[in-house]
Structures are given as structure tokens and as C-alpha cells.
Design an enzyme around this catalytic site. Sequence first.
Site, PDB file in Angstrom:
ATOM      1  N   GLU A 174     -55.249  26.731 -47.331  1.00 16.58           N
ATOM      2  CA  GLU A 174     -55.943  27.389 -46.222  1.00 16.58           C
ATOM      3  C   GLU A 174     -57.324  27.900 -46.642  1.00 16.58           C
ATOM      4  O   GLU A 174     -58.232  27.994 -45.832  1.00 16.58           O
ATOM      5  CB  GLU A 174     -55.083  28.561 -45.707  1.00 16.58           C
ATOM      6  CG  GLU A 174     -55.147  28.757 -44.221  1.00 16.58           C
ATOM      7  CD  GLU A 174     -54.210  29.854 -43.718  1.00 16.58           C
ATOM      8  OE1 GLU A 174     -54.229  30.971 -44.258  1.00 16.58           O
ATOM      9  OE2 GLU A 174     -53.458  29.588 -42.769  1.00 16.58           O
ATOM     10  N   HIS A 214     -36.667  13.696 -61.016  1.00 12.19           N
ATOM     11  CA  HIS A 214     -35.759  12.716 -60.421  1.00 12.19           C
ATOM     12  C   HIS A 214     -36.112  12.451 -58.966  1.00 12.19           C
ATOM     13  O   HIS A 214     -35.272  12.040 -58.182  1.00 12.19           O
ATOM     14  CB  HIS A 214     -34.318  13.230 -60.558  1.00 12.19           C
ATOM     15  CG  HIS A 214     -33.985  13.580 -61.976  1.00 12.19           C
ATOM     16  ND1 HIS A 214     -33.618  12.641 -62.902  1.00 12.19           N
ATOM     17  CD2 HIS A 214     -34.058  14.764 -62.642  1.00 12.19           C
ATOM     18  CE1 HIS A 214     -33.436  13.234 -64.078  1.00 12.19           C
ATOM     19  NE2 HIS A 214     -33.702  14.521 -63.946  1.00 12.19           N
ATOM     20  N   LYS A 231     -52.804  26.749 -32.114  1.00 10.91           N
ATOM     21  CA  LYS A 231     -52.294  27.955 -31.442  1.00 10.91           C
ATOM     22  C   LYS A 231     -52.832  28.011 -30.016  1.00 10.91           C
ATOM     23  O   LYS A 231     -52.108  28.369 -29.090  1.00 10.91           O
ATOM     24  CB  LYS A 231     -52.775  29.214 -32.169  1.00 10.91           C
ATOM     25  CG  LYS A 231     -52.239  29.399 -33.566  1.00 10.91           C
ATOM     26  CD  LYS A 231     -52.755  30.724 -34.122  1.00 10.91           C
ATOM     27  CE  LYS A 231     -52.563  30.814 -35.608  1.00 10.91           C
ATOM     28  NZ  LYS A 231     -53.162  32.003 -36.191  1.00 10.91           N
TER      29      LYS A 231
HETATM   30  O1  LIG Z   1     -50.869  38.271 -40.786  1.00 14.47           O
HETATM   31  P1  LIG Z   1     -51.083  37.548 -39.517  1.00 14.47           P
HETATM   32  O2  LIG Z   1     -52.349  37.942 -38.853  1.00 14.47           O
HETATM   33  O3  LIG Z   1     -49.903  37.670 -38.616  1.00 14.47           O
HETATM   34  O4  LIG Z   1     -51.265  36.001 -39.842  1.00 14.47           O
HETATM   35  C1  LIG Z   1     -50.257  35.230 -40.375  1.00 14.47           C
HETATM   36  C2  LIG Z   1     -50.840  33.980 -40.947  1.00 14.47           C
HETATM   37  O5  LIG Z   1     -51.460  33.232 -39.905  1.00 14.47           O
HETATM   38  C3  LIG Z   1     -52.696  32.673 -40.356  1.00 14.47           C
HETATM   39  O6  LIG Z   1     -53.712  33.382 -39.740  1.00 14.47           O
HETATM   40  C4  LIG Z   1     -52.807  31.219 -40.029  1.00 14.47           C
HETATM   41  O7  LIG Z   1     -52.473  30.980 -38.728  1.00 14.47           O
HETATM   42  C5  LIG Z   1     -52.683  32.902 -41.851  1.00 14.47           C
HETATM   43  O8  LIG Z   1     -53.951  32.937 -42.399  1.00 14.47           O
HETATM   44  C6  LIG Z   1     -51.941  34.186 -41.952  1.00 14.47           C
HETATM   45  O9  LIG Z   1     -51.466  34.457 -43.243  1.00 14.47           O
END
Ligand SMILES: O=P(O)(O)OC[C@H]1O[C@](O)(CO)[C@@H](O)[C@@H]1O
EC number: 5.3.1.9
Length: 447
Positions: free
Chosen positions: A283, A304, A416
Site C-alpha cells: 500500500e 513444498h 469503496k
Molecule cells: O483505520 P481505518 O481508517 O479504518 O482504515 C483501515 C485500512 O483501510 C485503508 O485505508 C485502505 O482502505 C488502509 O490504509 C487502512 O489500514
Amino acid sequence: MIKIDYTNVMAKIIGEKDGIIPQEFDEYNHIVHEIHEKILKEKDTHFYFTKLPYQDTQEIKTLAKEIRENFDYFVVIGIGGSALGNQMIQEAINGFNYNNFEFPKLYILDNVDPEKFGNILDLIDIRKTIFNVITKSGSTVETMANFAIIYTTLKELLPETYKNHLIFTTDPEKGFLRKFGQLEGIKTLDIPPAVGGRFSVLTSVGLLSAAVCGIDIDALLEGAKKADKICSKTSIVIENPAYLIGLIHYIAAEKKGKSISVMMPYFERLSSFVDWYRQLWAESLGKQGYGQTPVKAIGTIDQHSQIQLFREGPKDKIVTFIQVEKSLRDFKIPSDLPPEISYLSGYTLKEILDMELLGTRAALTKSKVPNLTITIDELNPYNLGMLIYIYELATGFTGYLYKINPFDQPAVEEGKNFAYGLMGRKGYEEKLREFKELNRQEFILEL
Ligand SMILES: O=P(O)(O)OC[C@H]1O[C@](O)(CO)[C@@H](O)[C@@H]1O
């Protein structure tokens, strides 16, 4: 003690096509020094995670003590950087049997997989459970969905006391959860604003569950402090473990075509460490066409499974072995064995594990697959703290080598947004339209 053996990434051992010549390190001296200075200047902003080892842990320890005295189950509700580090510390230090023998038991509700959700609910007694909702943004969809169900269940079951069963961990100002916590009067811990989710394991995000499970969080931070002292002192790559790991991977990716970074511990308690590393590396660095795909492998299991590919498949991998010298337990193989397997006689399982690492490493080296070995004398909180810090800094540093921002994650939003559109969330109507155009499903084989 942590030792990094990078012999087998050097051209002297595996040739110039796949390996690094010392002059290639030298070419980066100037830029590494510039990045080092930049990192030191950014310790209050982007690199705030480097200051976490110096925090006061009293509040967390006091809270953990109260939780240990009053609850049997501690459930983290969070995902990504708000869950992977909790799992990583727990597994690395307390191993795999903790929940079978100890209290408070730790469960992690990350996914919205209903079967997993139900399976965890089956294991806990809600009346004896405290839920730690962790989210930096304060609004992540999976976390909110799981929380919403738990919140309603708690409220129905324990109308007078449900608030005592919740702790929020979130940004001190921003986000829904912070507001909701204030409104409801629910105990809320801060995640420092400058620390992003995947760099947050050494904040209250990872420290509370660790302390609740009896882990010495001060030792964890002491280890990270030691790493900070070493890494802040020098920009000389061969003296700075974070820069060494970063530069080796950067040269491997950019000059030698190694687009995949395999992490392969020969110690199963580090299995979740690789999951944590995977988010950190992927990421942070996967941007603008750059980055390296992190791949998980566990020794000896993946000998394996994946080693055939690592040796004879595309020459696009750099492998990091992790070895832990001391095992808490060991078992000796008996001496009176049938001749066909008598070569095992007298060895312990740990000795075999170590020899298999050496064998696999030599085989990869023979195939000119660059590999480095990180050796830790013992997997304790102090050494884990060092390792966490080194990998976090290596990641930030490598992002600056790529000249990208290692601290954002713009590309995770679109999926999202489409999902919000599908859920009918207000403001996402255009996303739903775009989704329908993209979701064509024209070539399908149905059985
Ligand atoms: O801590 P949050 O804001 O719930 O985010 C959870 C995870 O989602 C992300 O933003 C990725 O969607 C990550 O970077 C992060 O660790």
C-alpha cells in the site's frame, strides 16, 4: 540481536545481471543522505512513527490492567492497519495456543464475512467481552458494519452498562467514530494524526491489545527505540538496517527486474508479521507504476509449494529469509530409526528447520535468486519492536527513493466508492452509474 546478511544479493555471488555491485550502492550515497536529512526534518509530520518509541505508555497499561481484571474476551473490530498489527504482535509473542489457555482471549473481527463474524460470536460471552473499535479514518465500511451489529446487540443486552464494553481508538479530531464517542461518552483513545493506519501498530492501536494479552509493551518500544537510535545516527547504507533493506529492494526492483519481494520466515510465529509487512510494502509503494509485489512464504511449508517457481520460474524475485535462533521448545528425533530415515537420528526439529533454511538458501543462490537473511536471536518483544521499526522506516525511505508519497493510498478509494454506490449511499449516485458501465459480464462460462 538482529543481523542482516545480504551476501547473496551481491553480484560477487550471483553475478551482475541479478546481483548488486558495491558501486551501485555508492551511486546512491548522495540521494540516501538527502533522504536521511529529509526524514530527520519530517519526524513531526510524515515520519512521526519514528517518535512513537518515546511515548508514555502509562494510560494504556492502566487501562489494560482494568480490562484484564474485568473481562474474559477482548475483541478488536478493525481492518488493515487497524488489525494486522494486533494479530502480528499477538502471534509473534504469545504464539498460537494463547486463546486455548489464557484470558482475556483475543479475537479480531476484520472482515465482513458473516461466517467468520458468527464463529467469533459463538466463542465469546458478550457480557464478559470488551470491544475495541479501531479505525484511523473513523468510518471504514467493514469496521462500521461489524460495529453497528455489536453496538445494537450490546445495547439490547446490557442497556445500563453497554458503554463499559466499548473502547474506541481513532483520530483525535476527525471522523464519525470520534464524534460518536463524544456524543455517547465512550472511552476513546487517540491515534496521533500524523500516523497512518499501516504505520500505527506502535500507537494505542497495537499496544492496547498487546498489553491486555500480557505482552511487555515497554520492551516492544525499547526495541523500537534502539532501532531509532541506530537509524537516526547515520545515512551510510551499510550501517543503517532500514536504508540497507530499502536500497537493496529498490535496486533489485528498478535495475534488476525483481518486481516481487518474497518474505519467508522459518519460524511460524512470524507468519502474521508477513501479513503486516504485505500491507506496509504494497500500500505504501505501489504507486504510479512503481512498487514491488510482496509475496508470503513460510519455511519449510512453502519449500513444498512455491520454491519450484522461485528457482525456475521468472527471475523476478528477491527473497528475504527470517531466521530465529532460539526456539522456546524443541523435540529430539529418536536414534533407533529404520536405515532409510536414520539420517534424521539425533537431530532436533529446530536443527532440521535451520538446516532446511540453509539448504533452500543455497539452492536459491545457485539459481541466482537474490536473497537476504535476517537473523534474530530470540523472538521477544524487544526484537519484534526493532523489526517493526526497521521495516516501517525502510518502507518510508524506499518511497522517497521512488519519489512517491509512501503515506497515502489513493487507489484504494475507487472500489469503496463503487461499493458505496451499490449500497445506495447518498452522494455516490454517479459512482453507481459508472459501476454499471464497468460491470459488463459479457463473457461468462456457467456450469
Ligand atoms: O483505520 P481505518 O481508517 O479504518 O482504515 C483501515 C485500512 O483501510 C485503508 O485505508 C485502505 O482502505 C488502509 O490504509 C487502512 O489500514
